[in-house]
Scaffold this active site. Structure first.
Site, PDB file in Angstrom:
ATOM      1  N   ILE A  91      41.898  49.607  21.268  1.00 51.07           N
ATOM      2  CA  ILE A  91      42.633  48.340  21.254  1.00 51.07           C
ATOM      3  C   ILE A  91      41.809  47.191  20.679  1.00 51.07           C
ATOM      4  O   ILE A  91      42.247  46.045  20.692  1.00 51.07           O
ATOM      5  CB  ILE A  91      43.132  47.976  22.667  1.00 51.07           C
ATOM      6  CG1 ILE A  91      41.969  47.814  23.659  1.00 51.07           C
ATOM      7  CG2 ILE A  91      44.106  49.024  23.168  1.00 51.07           C
ATOM      8  CD1 ILE A  91      42.416  47.378  25.049  1.00 51.07           C
ATOM      9  N   GLY A  92      40.588  47.503  20.198  1.00 54.72           N
ATOM     10  CA  GLY A  92      39.791  46.474  19.531  1.00 54.72           C
ATOM     11  C   GLY A  92      38.683  45.888  20.367  1.00 54.72           C
ATOM     12  O   GLY A  92      38.205  44.789  20.070  1.00 54.72           O
ATOM     13  N   GLY A  93      38.231  46.609  21.397  1.00 54.42           N
ATOM     14  CA  GLY A  93      37.167  46.089  22.249  1.00 54.42           C
ATOM     15  C   GLY A  93      35.909  45.732  21.485  1.00 54.42           C
ATOM     16  O   GLY A  93      35.283  44.690  21.732  1.00 54.42           O
ATOM     17  N   ILE A 146      39.337  60.448  12.120  1.00 55.60           N
ATOM     18  CA  ILE A 146      38.034  59.938  11.700  1.00 55.60           C
ATOM     19  C   ILE A 146      37.242  61.009  10.958  1.00 55.60           C
ATOM     20  O   ILE A 146      36.530  60.715   9.992  1.00 55.60           O
ATOM     21  CB  ILE A 146      37.264  59.402  12.925  1.00 55.60           C
ATOM     22  CG1 ILE A 146      37.930  58.108  13.401  1.00 55.60           C
ATOM     23  CG2 ILE A 146      35.788  59.174  12.610  1.00 55.60           C
ATOM     24  CD1 ILE A 146      37.399  57.576  14.707  1.00 55.60           C
ATOM     25  N   SER A 177      33.208  54.099  19.983  1.00 54.15           N
ATOM     26  CA  SER A 177      33.429  54.472  21.375  1.00 54.15           C
ATOM     27  C   SER A 177      34.241  55.765  21.380  1.00 54.15           C
ATOM     28  O   SER A 177      35.454  55.752  21.583  1.00 54.15           O
ATOM     29  CB  SER A 177      34.185  53.345  22.098  1.00 54.15           C
ATOM     30  OG  SER A 177      34.368  53.647  23.458  1.00 54.15           O
ATOM     31  N   CYS A 197      35.931  60.012  25.761  1.00 55.34           N
ATOM     32  CA  CYS A 197      35.034  60.250  26.899  1.00 55.34           C
ATOM     33  C   CYS A 197      35.441  61.476  27.710  1.00 55.34           C
ATOM     34  O   CYS A 197      34.683  61.936  28.568  1.00 55.34           O
ATOM     35  CB  CYS A 197      35.005  59.023  27.814  1.00 55.34           C
ATOM     36  SG  CYS A 197      36.603  58.649  28.598  1.00 55.34           S
ATOM     37  N   SER A 207      39.250  51.665  27.220  1.00 54.59           N
ATOM     38  CA  SER A 207      38.525  50.651  26.465  1.00 54.59           C
ATOM     39  C   SER A 207      37.187  50.332  27.132  1.00 54.59           C
ATOM     40  O   SER A 207      36.667  51.118  27.929  1.00 54.59           O
ATOM     41  CB  SER A 207      39.392  49.392  26.327  1.00 54.59           C
ATOM     42  OG  SER A 207      38.833  48.513  25.367  1.00 54.59           O
TER      43      SER A 207
END
Length: 353
Positions: A17-19, A61, A80, A83, A337
């Protein structure tokens, strides 16, 4: 902050979300995000709502080529990666989990660029606690050593920055040796559990930095909870709450889990890590909040934290959600995030000279 670098060209991978973008903004470093990349359609729609003019690429990616990578002329990679292969509630398949493939492919791309003399000056990686013990982490460190980086690993929580949330996370900052052979503090071979004193003058002043003993202890334990709630250096949750949240009160069915809930008050100075399961799983997915009222059976009335309140605790300055994003999707996106303020300080620390 020491001597800041010139304007940095940034590639944001696994952008969510753009952290990382918000962290760059908060850091005070001059930058331009050349591209942000993620495959998730929901988080991409949130990212695009907040940064509508940015070059956001919705794609795998691992499909990025060396030619594309070099053409972007990025000085910095912020990432990031997923996880789930390392989280305590997952299967912990580590490098055998297909969700690590994109991260491993990125490391191989960095290695290829190094061989072709295209230098990425800075790299920052964020993940869950447990990543530091993984085989995937070993590949990261092997790549950094092979490609002439100095690096430092950390386990940090927002609590150390006086923010009442215990989102303990792994971070690695790396700097290419062409930018200098060390950071502004002495490198430690072990994972650091705090910001070294020599680096603390670089930190932003919005929140005070504090040392917390027993950082990696069970932060949901009663003794730790009591110790944190009595630590007046940490801000109370009340500073992060919003009014008129009655539609977030737990249902009578959800209250069957009352004994297992982590219930906090506005005066509390800690909250458990909010995960992507929050709002669906009542135990172990994040704290709930006492409304101050009581039910007929004497139990406290409790509610969920709202997505905007969790956003506040994660230090997003003005995160906006598209109207068509459901409550469940908002919780899930936030749970995946990062804490903006913690990362903003690590960016400053990484690029300071």
């Amino acid at each position: 902050m020491g001597s800041p670098p010139p304007k940095l060209n940034v590639l944001e991978l696994f952008c969510g979300i753009g952290g990382m973008h918000w962290a760059l903004t908060e850091s005070g470093v001059e930058f331009e995000v050349k591209a942000a990349v993620d495959i998730n359609t929901v988080t991409n729609s949130i990212y695009r709502t907040n940064f509508p003019k940015l070059n956001l690429l919705q794609r795998e990616i691992k499909s990025l080529t060396t030619e594309e990578f070099v053409k972007l002329q990025a000085d910095v990679i912020l990432m990031s990666p997923p996880c789930q292969p390392f989280t305590r509630v997952g299967l912990k398949k580590d490098i055998e989990d297909d969700r690590t493939n994109a991260f491993i492919a990125t490391l191989r791309l960095i290695e290829t660029c190094h061989r072709q003399a295209h230098v990425i000056s800075y790299i920052l990686v964020e993940n869950v606690k447990g990543f530091e013990e993984s085989s995937t982490r070993d590949v990261l460190i092997e790549t950094l050593n092979k490609c002439d980086y100095v690096y430092q690993e950390f386990l940090l929580t927002p609590l150390q920055f006086s923010i009442p949330n215990s989102r303990l996370r792994y971070y690695c900052i790396a700097k290419h040796k062409s930018e200098g052979n060390n950071f502004i503090f002495a490198h430690q071979p072990e994972v650091m559990l705090g910001i070294p004193s020599a680096a603390q003058p670089t930190l932003l002043s919005k929140h005070s930095y504090i040392d917390i003993e027993n950082l990696t202890s069970n932060l949901t334990g009663q003794e730790m909870t009591a110790a944190l709630d009595s630590d007046e250096r940490i801000a109370p949750l009340a500073q992060y709450l919003l009014p008129n949240s009655t539609d977030y009160i737990l249902s009578s069915e959800a209250m069957e889990y009352y004994q297992g809930l982590d219930i906090r008050k506005p005066s509390s100075r800690n909250s458990c890590c909010f995960t992507k399961r929050y709002g669906r799983f009542h135990v172990g997915s994040g704290s709930c909040l006492s409304t101050g009222s009581h039910l007929e059976d004497g139990r406290e009335e409790v509610r969920f934290f709202t997505p905007d309140e969790i956003s506040n605790l994660m230090c997003f300055p003005q995160l906006k959600f598209p109207e068509n994003i459901s409550r469940r999707q908002r919780y899930s996106a936030l749970g995946n995030s990062l804490n903006v303020y913690v990362v903003a300080n690590l960016i400053r620390l990484m690029v300071s000279k």
